[in-house]
Design a protein around this motif. Structure first.
Motif, short mmCIF file in Angstrom:
data_model
loop_
_atom_site.label_atom_id
_atom_site.label_comp_id
_atom_site.label_asym_id
_atom_site.label_seq_id
_atom_site.Cartn_x
_atom_site.Cartn_y
_atom_site.Cartn_z
N ASP A 1 0.81 -1.22 0.00
CA ASP A 1 0.00 0.00 0.00
C ASP A 1 0.85 1.27 0.00
O ASP A 1 0.45 2.29 -0.57
CB ASP A 1 -0.95 0.02 1.20
CG ASP A 1 -2.27 -0.70 0.90
OD1 ASP A 1 -2.53 -0.99 -0.28
OD2 ASP A 1 -3.02 -0.96 1.86
N PHE A 2 2.00 1.23 0.63
CA PHE A 2 2.85 2.43 0.70
C PHE A 2 3.82 2.55 -0.47
O PHE A 2 4.36 3.64 -0.69
CB PHE A 2 3.65 2.45 2.01
CG PHE A 2 2.85 2.84 3.22
CD1 PHE A 2 2.24 4.08 3.30
CD2 PHE A 2 2.72 1.98 4.29
CE1 PHE A 2 1.50 4.45 4.41
CE2 PHE A 2 2.00 2.33 5.42
CZ PHE A 2 1.38 3.57 5.48
N ALA A 3 4.05 1.43 -1.20
CA ALA A 3 5.12 1.47 -2.21
C ALA A 3 4.66 1.16 -3.64
O ALA A 3 5.23 1.70 -4.59
CB ALA A 3 6.24 0.51 -1.82
N PRO B 1 -6.67 7.49 15.06
CA PRO B 1 -6.59 8.88 14.57
C PRO B 1 -6.32 9.00 13.07
O PRO B 1 -6.71 10.00 12.47
CB PRO B 1 -5.44 9.48 15.39
CG PRO B 1 -4.70 8.32 15.97
CD PRO B 1 -5.68 7.21 16.10
N GLU B 2 -5.69 8.00 12.46
CA GLU B 2 -5.41 8.10 11.02
C GLU B 2 -6.65 7.93 10.16
O GLU B 2 -6.64 8.30 8.98
CB GLU B 2 -4.38 7.05 10.60
CG GLU B 2 -2.96 7.39 10.97
CD GLU B 2 -1.98 6.30 10.54
OE1 GLU B 2 -2.17 5.70 9.47
OE2 GLU B 2 -1.04 6.03 11.31
N THR B 3 -7.72 7.38 10.74
CA THR B 3 -8.94 7.16 9.96
C THR B 3 -9.46 8.48 9.39
O THR B 3 -9.98 8.53 8.28
CB THR B 3 -10.01 6.47 10.84
OG1 THR B 3 -9.48 5.25 11.32
CG2 THR B 3 -11.28 6.19 10.04
N MET C 1 5.60 -2.98 10.78
CA MET C 1 4.56 -2.81 9.76
C MET C 1 3.27 -2.23 10.32
O MET C 1 2.65 -2.79 11.23
CB MET C 1 4.29 -4.16 9.10
CG MET C 1 3.36 -4.08 7.91
SD MET C 1 3.94 -2.94 6.62
CE MET C 1 5.13 -3.99 5.78
N ASP C 2 2.86 -1.11 9.74
CA ASP C 2 1.60 -0.44 10.06
C ASP C 2 0.44 -1.44 9.99
O ASP C 2 0.35 -2.23 9.04
CB ASP C 2 1.41 0.67 9.02
CG ASP C 2 0.40 1.72 9.43
OD1 ASP C 2 0.11 1.84 10.63
OD2 ASP C 2 -0.09 2.44 8.53
N LEU C 3 -0.43 -1.39 10.99
CA LEU C 3 -1.58 -2.30 11.05
C LEU C 3 -2.87 -1.50 11.26
O LEU C 3 -2.97 -0.70 12.19
CB LEU C 3 -1.42 -3.28 12.21
CG LEU C 3 -2.64 -4.15 12.54
CD1 LEU C 3 -2.91 -5.16 11.42
CD2 LEU C 3 -2.45 -4.90 13.86
N HIS C 4 -3.82 -1.70 10.35
CA HIS C 4 -5.13 -1.06 10.51
C HIS C 4 -6.25 -2.08 10.36
O HIS C 4 -6.07 -3.13 9.73
CB HIS C 4 -5.34 0.04 9.46
CG HIS C 4 -4.48 1.23 9.68
ND1 HIS C 4 -4.78 2.22 10.59
CD2 HIS C 4 -3.31 1.60 9.11
CE1 HIS C 4 -3.84 3.15 10.56
NE2 HIS C 4 -2.92 2.80 9.68
N HIS C 5 -7.40 -1.72 10.91
CA HIS C 5 -8.62 -2.49 10.70
C HIS C 5 -9.61 -1.59 9.97
O HIS C 5 -9.59 -0.36 10.15
CB HIS C 5 -9.18 -2.98 12.03
CG HIS C 5 -8.21 -3.84 12.78
ND1 HIS C 5 -7.44 -3.36 13.83
CD2 HIS C 5 -7.84 -5.13 12.61
CE1 HIS C 5 -6.66 -4.33 14.27
NE2 HIS C 5 -6.88 -5.41 13.55
N PRO D 1 -8.21 4.38 3.72
CA PRO D 1 -7.86 3.10 4.34
C PRO D 1 -6.61 2.51 3.69
O PRO D 1 -6.46 2.55 2.47
CB PRO D 1 -9.08 2.22 4.04
CG PRO D 1 -10.20 3.17 3.80
CD PRO D 1 -9.58 4.39 3.18
N HIS D 2 -5.71 1.99 4.52
CA HIS D 2 -4.46 1.40 4.02
C HIS D 2 -3.94 0.39 5.04
O HIS D 2 -4.29 0.44 6.21
CB HIS D 2 -3.41 2.50 3.79
CG HIS D 2 -3.05 3.24 5.04
ND1 HIS D 2 -3.83 4.27 5.53
CD2 HIS D 2 -2.05 3.07 5.94
CE1 HIS D 2 -3.29 4.72 6.65
NE2 HIS D 2 -2.22 4.01 6.94
N ASN D 3 -3.10 -0.53 4.56
CA ASN D 3 -2.46 -1.53 5.44
C ASN D 3 -3.48 -2.24 6.33
O ASN D 3 -3.27 -2.40 7.53
CB ASN D 3 -1.36 -0.88 6.29
CG ASN D 3 -0.01 -0.94 5.60
OD1 ASN D 3 0.08 -0.65 4.41
ND2 ASN D 3 1.03 -1.31 6.32
ZN ZN Z 1 -1.37 3.93 8.90
#
Ligand code: ZN
Length: 183
Positions: free
Chosen positions: A13-15, A63-65, A52-56, A70-72
């Motif tokens: 997602d970042f690269a 706070p990043e939401t 590694m960044d982890l999201h649901h 949406p990523h990672n």
């Molecule tokens: Zn993130």
């Protein structure tokens, strides 16, 4: 001096060109240098930490939401390592001093056991690589600086979507944190 290599957020997602929050061409351009760096440190038995960044999905508490698309997301391809770095990790994963650790904030130290693992190994110098220079690398560097670690940043192994931010961050590492910024 005892070093550890920290590889931050080098995910699809970042690269990748079609990553959900990609840093674009600059992120893809560091993959060979980063893979070579991983090889070098692995050959020297240096501990390597893939952070590694982890999201649901739709997490209302993160706070990043409110800040980013949406990523990672857990369990998606977007959260896997990218390109040559993914290949390299495939060769070395499971080795005693190779770690893949989830993180939930910009800094690799925030809410993780990274500091404990570094302390156990009597590491005094962190080599910071990955994405992106002026966000996650910067926040990790601030925490490393405040915790008393020496910092090395190989400039060929970090990248950002923001060229100005990239440059300001490298200058800050060098001039305000005493980091060794390698050309
Ligand atoms: Zn993130």
């Amino acid at each position: 001096m005892s070093e550890a290599l920290i590889v931050i957020d080098y995910s699809y997602d970042f690269a990748a060109p079609d990553g959900k929050l990609t840093a674009g061409a600059p992120a893809q351009a560091i993959q060979d240098a980063l893979a070579a760096k991983i090889d070098l440190f692995y050959s020297a038995s240096t501990p390597i930490f893939f952070m590694m960044d982890l999201h649901h999905e739709n997490d209302p508490y993160h706070p990043e939401t409110a800040l980013f698309p949406p990523h990672n997301i857990e369990g998606t391809k977007g959260r896997e390592l990218y390109g040559r770095v993914k290949e390299k990790y495939g060769e070395i994963k499971g080795a005693q001093n190779v770690f893949f650790i989830d993180k939930r904030r910009y800094s690799a130290f925030a809410g993780t056991n990274l500091a404990q693992l570094l302390n156990e190994r009597e590491i005094d110098t962190v080599v910071l690589t990955g994405l992106v220079t002026d966000i996650c690398i910067m926040h990790t560097a601030v925490d490393a600086y405040n915790a008393g670690y020496k910092i090395v940043v190989p400039s060929t192994c970090v990248a950002s979507f923001n060229p100005d931010g990239h440059k300001v961050a490298l200058d800050h590492f060098k001039n305000s944190m005493g980091a060794v910024v390698e050309e």
